[in-house]
Design an enzyme around this catalytic site. Structure first.
Site, PDB file in Angstrom:
ATOM      1  N   LYS A  17     -89.153  10.172  15.615  1.00  0.00           N
ATOM      2  CA  LYS A  17     -89.407  11.150  16.691  1.00  0.00           C
ATOM      3  C   LYS A  17     -88.349  10.997  17.788  1.00  0.00           C
ATOM      4  CE  LYS A  17     -91.736  14.239  19.093  1.00  0.00           C
ATOM      5  NZ  LYS A  17     -93.050  14.617  19.528  1.00  0.00           N
ATOM      6  N   HIS A  57    -102.080  25.633  12.776  1.00  0.00           N
ATOM      7  CA  HIS A  57    -102.507  26.362  13.972  1.00  0.00           C
ATOM      8  C   HIS A  57    -103.460  27.490  13.607  1.00  0.00           C
ATOM      9  CE1 HIS A  57     -98.666  24.770  16.084  1.00  0.00           C
ATOM     10  NE2 HIS A  57     -99.676  23.944  16.243  1.00  0.00           N
ATOM     11  N   ARG A 102     -85.565  19.804  16.084  1.00  0.00           N
ATOM     12  CA  ARG A 102     -86.938  19.463  16.505  1.00  0.00           C
ATOM     13  C   ARG A 102     -87.967  20.380  15.850  1.00  0.00           C
ATOM     14  NH1 ARG A 102     -88.900  17.480  22.546  1.00  0.00           N
ATOM     15  NH2 ARG A 102     -91.084  17.172  21.994  1.00  0.00           N
ATOM     16  N   LYS A 119     -92.995  16.800  25.895  1.00  0.00           N
ATOM     17  CA  LYS A 119     -93.730  18.065  25.937  1.00  0.00           C
ATOM     18  C   LYS A 119     -95.013  17.850  26.738  1.00  0.00           C
ATOM     19  CE  LYS A 119     -92.297  20.591  21.814  1.00  0.00           C
ATOM     20  NZ  LYS A 119     -92.742  21.141  20.525  1.00  0.00           N
ATOM     21  N   GLU A 163     -86.038  21.815  21.458  1.00  0.00           N
ATOM     22  CA  GLU A 163     -86.493  22.493  20.243  1.00  0.00           C
ATOM     23  C   GLU A 163     -85.672  23.738  19.918  1.00  0.00           C
ATOM     24  OE1 GLU A 163     -90.852  22.273  19.137  1.00  0.00           O
ATOM     25  OE2 GLU A 163     -90.580  24.441  19.187  1.00  0.00           O
ATOM     26  N   ARG A 217     -92.859  18.499  42.935  1.00  0.00           N
ATOM     27  CA  ARG A 217     -91.702  18.815  42.059  1.00  0.00           C
ATOM     28  C   ARG A 217     -91.322  17.661  41.125  1.00  0.00           C
ATOM     29  NH1 ARG A 217     -89.819  21.064  46.994  1.00  0.00           N
ATOM     30  NH2 ARG A 217     -90.097  23.321  46.978  1.00  0.00           N
TER      31      ARG A 217
HETATM   32  N1  GLY Z   1     -95.195  17.722  18.462  1.00  0.00           N
HETATM   33  C1  GLY Z   1     -93.952  18.263  18.090  1.00  0.00           C
HETATM   34  C2  GLY Z   1     -92.862  18.044  19.084  1.00  0.00           C
HETATM   35  O1  GLY Z   1     -92.972  17.219  19.952  1.00  0.00           O
HETATM   36  O2  GLY Z   1     -91.867  18.713  19.038  1.00  0.00           O
END
Ligand code: GLY
Length: 365
Positions: free
Chosen positions: A238, A263, A252, A154, A248, A132
């Site tokens: 960032k 993509h 973001r 991410k 996000e 976990r």
């Molecule tokens: N690679 C884009 C983000 O981390 O949101």
């Protein structure tokens, strides 16, 4: 201006990702890999760590990192996974869990991802899910992972149905960047990583964009005096964006500038033929062109972006696929809600926004 130490290395700089009790530092410098061990020990409080890496990077840097970790009193294990995006799969993930169990990793252990975005995503998700969640540190060795993938938590693996479909937001407790590790990165990969730096300038910071216009060649040749401040600023952008919107839900999304078409291109061409940053470069030129056509950005915005992308040696024109190929690529963009996509447009260099468009509006006949 960066200060050179007697050794020729540039002093380390620190950026903070502000996320309350999950805040963490990004340490950026040149020739600093040997100092990572004590910092990792302090950030994680771990008694043992596993370095997860890929063959080439492991061969060059894992022994140095191991020495530094051992000097800080840590027990060190290593797992080498194959290179390439296809490594981000459930089988490799299960192999990592098996290795972690064999090593006897427990809650007081940590995973150190040494490599690019693939290693960071896979090892990060293993760290997020094993018992976990155990400690996690990113030691990125590509420009792309330094300024983008290693920051913001991410982590994910791919399923056969699509990329990054299983994952977690799981923040590291430290990002340790030694730009000297970029020396072994092929020129094509350096340029591709620069696409994400250009993106940061284009959406957020006109000064960074101008700095890139002046110093792109020196930065690509890894002159620390040019490169450290540029990477430092890209990391800070960032960090700022992630601090404002970890999940996000808002700002973001701007980091997806150029990524909607990218993509589609990656999917159609295959991840081996085109590097992510190359596809992003093409996608950004396209998005800047659409920003002008839709009346969001003044004329000349696309041209400036195109010139900088050209200076980095990156491709600019989208491959000549039939329109329907692009439309179907856009349909599967997982960031879309209903039939609209939140497409990132520029208002000018340094300022971006999102607009809800259908695939047909993004890619008109
Ligand atoms: N690679 C884009 C983000 O981390 O949101």
């Amino acid at each position: 201006m960066a200060v050179r130490k007697a050794s020729g290395a540039v002093k380390r700089r620190k950026i903070r990702v502000d996320l309350g009790d999950r805040s963490y530092p990004i340490q950026i410098g040149s020739g600093t890999l040997d100092e990572a061990g004590p910092a990792i020990a302090k950030a994680t409080g771990a008694s043992q760590v596993v370095i997860v890496t890929v063959p080439e990077v492991g061969k060059r840097y894992a022994a140095r990192l191991t020495r530094s970790l051992k000097s800080a009193g840590l027990k060190v294990h290593r797992v080498v996974v194959p290179d390439g995006d296809s490594t981000k799969n459930l089988r490799e993930l299960a192999r990592l869990y098996d290795a972690f169990l064999e090593f006897g990793l427990d809650r007081s252990s940590a995973v150190v991802a040494l490599g690019g975005g693939v290693v960071g995503d896979l090892a990060g998700f293993a760290a997020a899910s094993y018992l976990r969640g155990i400690g996690f540190v990113q030691v990125p060795t590509t420009i792309l992972s330094m300024v983008d993938a290693s920051i913001g938590g991410k982590t994910a693996v791919n399923l056969k149905q699509g990329k990054n479909l299983v994952g977690a937001f799981y923040q590291p407790s430290l990002v340790w960047i030694d730009i000297a590790t970029l020396r072994s990165l092929p020129a094509r990969q350096r340029a591709a990583g620069m696409a994400e730096v250009i993106k940061a300038g284009a959406i957020w910071d006109a000064r960074l964009f101008s700095k890139l216009e002046k110093n792109m060649k020196a930065a690509l040749s890894l002159d620390p005096v040019a490169l450290v401040p540029i990477l430092q600023r890209a990391c800070a952008i960032k960090a700022q964006i992630v601090s404002q919107d970890e999940r996000e839900a808002g700002v973001r999304i701007l980091l997806n500038f150029g990524h909607t078409l990218a993509h589609a291109v990656e999917k159609k061409l295959g991840y081996r033929k085109v590097l992510h940053g190359e596809a992003v470069a093409m996608g950004m030129v396209f998005a800047a062109k659409r920003s002008e056509e839709l009346g969001f950005a003044p004329d000349g915005t696309r041209e400036r972006l195109e010139n900088l992308i050209n200076l980095a040696g990156l491709p600019m024109a989208l491959p000549c696929f039939p329109r329907r190929a692009y439309l179907s690529g856009l349909q599967v963009d997982k960031k879309k809600t209903d039939k609209h996509i939140r497409f990132v447009v520029l208002h000018k260099i340094g300022k971006a926004d999102t607009v809800r468009l259908t695939p047909e509006e993004i890619y008109p006949a």
